[in-house]
Design a protein around this motif. Structure first.
Motif, PDB file in Angstrom:
ATOM      1  N   VAL A   1      -4.775 -34.286  19.430  1.00 17.86           N
ATOM      2  CA  VAL A   1      -4.916 -34.364  20.880  1.00 17.86           C
ATOM      3  C   VAL A   1      -3.539 -34.675  21.442  1.00 17.86           C
ATOM      4  CG1 VAL A   1      -6.004 -35.521  22.825  1.00 17.86           C
ATOM      5  CG2 VAL A   1      -7.280 -35.215  20.699  1.00 17.86           C
ATOM      6  N   TYR A   2      -3.155 -33.966  22.508  1.00 13.03           N
ATOM      7  CA  TYR A   2      -1.843 -34.144  23.105  1.00 13.03           C
ATOM      8  C   TYR A   2      -1.959 -34.526  24.576  1.00 13.03           C
ATOM      9  CZ  TYR A   2       0.056 -31.719  19.023  1.00 13.03           C
ATOM     10  OH  TYR A   2       0.400 -31.362  17.749  1.00 13.03           O
ATOM     11  N   ALA A   3      -1.001 -35.335  25.009  1.00 12.66           N
ATOM     12  CA  ALA A   3      -0.882 -35.603  26.433  1.00 12.66           C
ATOM     13  C   ALA A   3      -0.282 -34.371  27.104  1.00 12.66           C
ATOM     14  CB  ALA A   3       0.008 -36.820  26.652  1.00 12.66           C
ATOM     15  N   ASP A   4      -0.631 -34.159  28.357  1.00 18.68           N
ATOM     16  CA  ASP A   4      -0.130 -32.989  29.080  1.00 18.68           C
ATOM     17  C   ASP A   4       1.395 -32.958  29.141  1.00 18.68           C
ATOM     18  OD1 ASP A   4      -2.819 -32.908  31.566  1.00 18.68           O
ATOM     19  OD2 ASP A   4      -2.690 -32.098  29.534  1.00 18.68           O
ATOM     20  N   SER A   5       1.998 -34.129  29.152  1.00 21.85           N
ATOM     21  CA  SER A   5       3.457 -34.207  29.308  1.00 21.85           C
ATOM     22  C   SER A   5       4.214 -33.608  28.122  1.00 21.85           C
ATOM     23  CB  SER A   5       3.885 -35.660  29.505  1.00 21.85           C
ATOM     24  OG  SER A   5       3.476 -36.464  28.412  1.00 21.85           O
ATOM     25  N   VAL A   6       3.550 -33.505  26.965  1.00 20.15           N
ATOM     26  CA  VAL A   6       4.245 -32.996  25.776  1.00 20.15           C
ATOM     27  C   VAL A   6       3.566 -31.789  25.162  1.00 20.15           C
ATOM     28  CG1 VAL A   6       5.164 -35.289  25.290  1.00 20.15           C
ATOM     29  CG2 VAL A   6       3.036 -34.532  24.171  1.00 20.15           C
ATOM     30  N   LYS A   7       2.442 -31.404  25.701  1.00 17.66           N
ATOM     31  CA  LYS A   7       1.703 -30.272  25.136  1.00 17.66           C
ATOM     32  C   LYS A   7       2.563 -29.023  25.155  1.00 17.66           C
ATOM     33  CE  LYS A   7      -2.539 -30.551  26.218  1.00 17.66           C
ATOM     34  NZ  LYS A   7      -3.803 -30.521  26.988  1.00 17.66           N
ATOM     35  N   GLY A   8       2.628 -28.355  24.017  1.00 18.05           N
ATOM     36  CA  GLY A   8       3.426 -27.148  23.901  1.00 18.05           C
ATOM     37  C   GLY A   8       4.861 -27.389  23.476  1.00 18.05           C
ATOM     38  N   ARG A   9       5.303 -28.633  23.546  1.00 18.44           N
ATOM     39  CA  ARG A   9       6.678 -28.965  23.131  1.00 18.44           C
ATOM     40  C   ARG A   9       6.693 -29.835  21.883  1.00 18.44           C
ATOM     41  NH1 ARG A   9      10.066 -31.996  26.143  1.00 18.44           N
ATOM     42  NH2 ARG A   9       8.368 -33.239  27.066  1.00 18.44           N
ATOM     43  N   PHE A  10       5.740 -30.729  21.757  1.00 19.59           N
ATOM     44  CA  PHE A  10       5.675 -31.654  20.630  1.00 19.59           C
ATOM     45  C   PHE A  10       4.528 -31.263  19.707  1.00 19.59           C
ATOM     46  CE2 PHE A  10       7.626 -35.632  22.880  1.00 19.59           C
ATOM     47  CZ  PHE A  10       8.722 -34.866  23.255  1.00 19.59           C
ATOM     48  N   THR A  11       4.733 -31.496  18.413  1.00 16.84           N
ATOM     49  CA  THR A  11       3.692 -31.224  17.425  1.00 16.84           C
ATOM     50  C   THR A  11       3.556 -32.410  16.488  1.00 16.84           C
ATOM     51  OG1 THR A  11       4.169 -28.851  17.488  1.00 16.84           O
ATOM     52  CG2 THR A  11       2.892 -29.672  15.623  1.00 16.84           C
ATOM     53  N   ILE A  12       2.350 -32.930  16.375  1.00 20.81           N
ATOM     54  CA  ILE A  12       2.072 -34.020  15.450  1.00 20.81           C
ATOM     55  C   ILE A  12       1.483 -33.443  14.179  1.00 20.81           C
ATOM     56  CG2 ILE A  12      -0.252 -34.422  16.385  1.00 20.81           C
ATOM     57  CD1 ILE A  12       0.183 -37.408  15.897  1.00 20.81           C
ATOM     58  N   SER A  13       1.895 -33.997  13.058  1.00 21.36           N
ATOM     59  CA  SER A  13       1.382 -33.534  11.770  1.00 21.36           C
ATOM     60  C   SER A  13       1.514 -34.666  10.760  1.00 21.36           C
ATOM     61  CB  SER A  13       2.146 -32.304  11.282  1.00 21.36           C
ATOM     62  OG  SER A  13       3.505 -32.627  11.053  1.00 21.36           O
ATOM     63  N   ASN A  14       0.892 -34.472   9.616  1.00 19.64           N
ATOM     64  CA  ASN A  14       1.016 -35.495   8.577  1.00 19.64           C
ATOM     65  C   ASN A  14       1.067 -34.864   7.210  1.00 19.64           C
ATOM     66  OD1 ASN A  14      -1.823 -34.847   8.648  1.00 19.64           O
ATOM     67  ND2 ASN A  14      -2.138 -36.604   7.302  1.00 19.64           N
ATOM     68  N   ASP A  15       1.620 -35.602   6.291  1.00 19.58           N
ATOM     69  CA  ASP A  15       1.663 -35.218   4.886  1.00 19.58           C
ATOM     70  C   ASP A  15       0.918 -36.314   4.134  1.00 19.58           C
ATOM     71  OD1 ASP A  15       2.267 -34.838   2.192  1.00 19.58           O
ATOM     72  OD2 ASP A  15       4.234 -33.988   2.645  1.00 19.58           O
ATOM     73  N   ASN A  16      -0.313 -36.045   3.768  1.00 25.68           N
ATOM     74  CA  ASN A  16      -1.133 -37.065   3.102  1.00 25.68           C
ATOM     75  C   ASN A  16      -0.521 -37.511   1.783  1.00 25.68           C
ATOM     76  OD1 ASN A  16      -3.116 -37.269   5.093  1.00 25.68           O
ATOM     77  ND2 ASN A  16      -4.265 -35.551   4.255  1.00 25.68           N
ATOM     78  N   ALA A  17       0.100 -36.588   1.075  1.00 22.58           N
ATOM     79  CA  ALA A  17       0.678 -36.931  -0.230  1.00 22.58           C
ATOM     80  C   ALA A  17       1.798 -37.953  -0.075  1.00 22.58           C
ATOM     81  CB  ALA A  17       1.189 -35.683  -0.921  1.00 22.58           C
ATOM     82  N   LYS A  18       2.480 -37.882   1.051  1.00 18.00           N
ATOM     83  CA  LYS A  18       3.595 -38.800   1.294  1.00 18.00           C
ATOM     84  C   LYS A  18       3.199 -39.948   2.221  1.00 18.00           C
ATOM     85  CE  LYS A  18       7.166 -35.246   0.753  1.00 18.00           C
ATOM     86  NZ  LYS A  18       8.317 -34.555   1.406  1.00 18.00           N
ATOM     87  N   ASP A  19       1.949 -39.936   2.707  1.00 23.65           N
ATOM     88  CA  ASP A  19       1.521 -40.962   3.673  1.00 23.65           C
ATOM     89  C   ASP A  19       2.502 -41.058   4.824  1.00 23.65           C
ATOM     90  OD1 ASP A  19       0.169 -43.127   1.129  1.00 23.65           O
ATOM     91  OD2 ASP A  19      -0.875 -41.770   2.508  1.00 23.65           O
ATOM     92  N   THR A  20       2.874 -39.908   5.344  1.00 25.85           N
ATOM     93  CA  THR A  20       3.873 -39.861   6.409  1.00 25.85           C
ATOM     94  C   THR A  20       3.364 -39.029   7.573  1.00 25.85           C
ATOM     95  OG1 THR A  20       5.680 -40.096   4.823  1.00 25.85           O
ATOM     96  CG2 THR A  20       6.234 -39.242   6.994  1.00 25.85           C
ATOM     97  N   LEU A  21       3.567 -39.564   8.758  1.00 25.86           N
ATOM     98  CA  LEU A  21       3.218 -38.888  10.000  1.00 25.86           C
ATOM     99  C   LEU A  21       4.497 -38.362  10.627  1.00 25.86           C
ATOM    100  CD1 LEU A  21       0.723 -38.523  12.033  1.00 25.86           C
ATOM    101  CD2 LEU A  21       1.744 -40.457  13.240  1.00 25.86           C
ATOM    102  N   TYR A  22       4.411 -37.200  11.268  1.00 31.30           N
ATOM    103  CA  TYR A  22       5.587 -36.595  11.880  1.00 31.30           C
ATOM    104  C   TYR A  22       5.330 -36.282  13.353  1.00 31.30           C
ATOM    105  CZ  TYR A  22       6.793 -35.774   6.987  1.00 31.30           C
ATOM    106  OH  TYR A  22       7.065 -35.938   5.651  1.00 31.30           O
TER     107      TYR A  22
END
Length: 122
Positions: free
Chosen positions: A59-80
């Motif tokens: 879910v993205y806020a309107d202020s960043v939608k289309g510019r920011f991307t959130i993702s994660n790597d479960n193997a590394k327990d890291t959020l990006y």
């Protein structure tokens, strides 16, 4: 307990990109929703994006939608957070946060917070 450590902040020119990372460490059972927030100078903290770890729903806020991307790597327990087309208005301290619950949204209360990483766009 859950410890979150952000990295990847820095200075960038307008129009540029940065990728923030959040190392989440252990206790994955204590967090099923993670998000990115920021606090701009003189402003309240605002939610940017959240990710439901189990289903990878975002879910993205309107202020960043289309510019920011959130993702994660479960193997590394890291959020990006991939941030593109940055502008001076994106200058802020960026925080990673986590919660455990049946809902996942940046408007909810998050229990665990990182120390933040500064992003400056000029």
């Amino acid at each position: 307990d859950v410890q979150l450590v952000e990295s990847g902040g820095g200075s960038v020119q307008a129009g540029g990109s940065l990728r923030l990372s959040c190392a989440a460490g252990r206790y994955t059972y204590k967090r099923n929703c993670m998000g990115w927030f920021r606090q701009r100078p003189g402003k309240d903290r605002e939610g940017l994006a959240v990710l439901w770890i189990g289903g990878a729903t975002t879910v993205y806020a309107d202020s960043v939608k289309g510019r920011f991307t959130i993702s994660n790597d479960n193997a590394k327990d890291t959020l990006y957070l991939q941030m593109n087309s940055l502008g001076p208005e994106d200058t802020a301290m960026y925080y990673c946060a986590a919660r455990l619950g049946s809902l996942c949204g940046y408007w909810l209360t998050f229990r665990y917070w990182g120390q933040g990483t500064q992003v400056t766009v000029s």
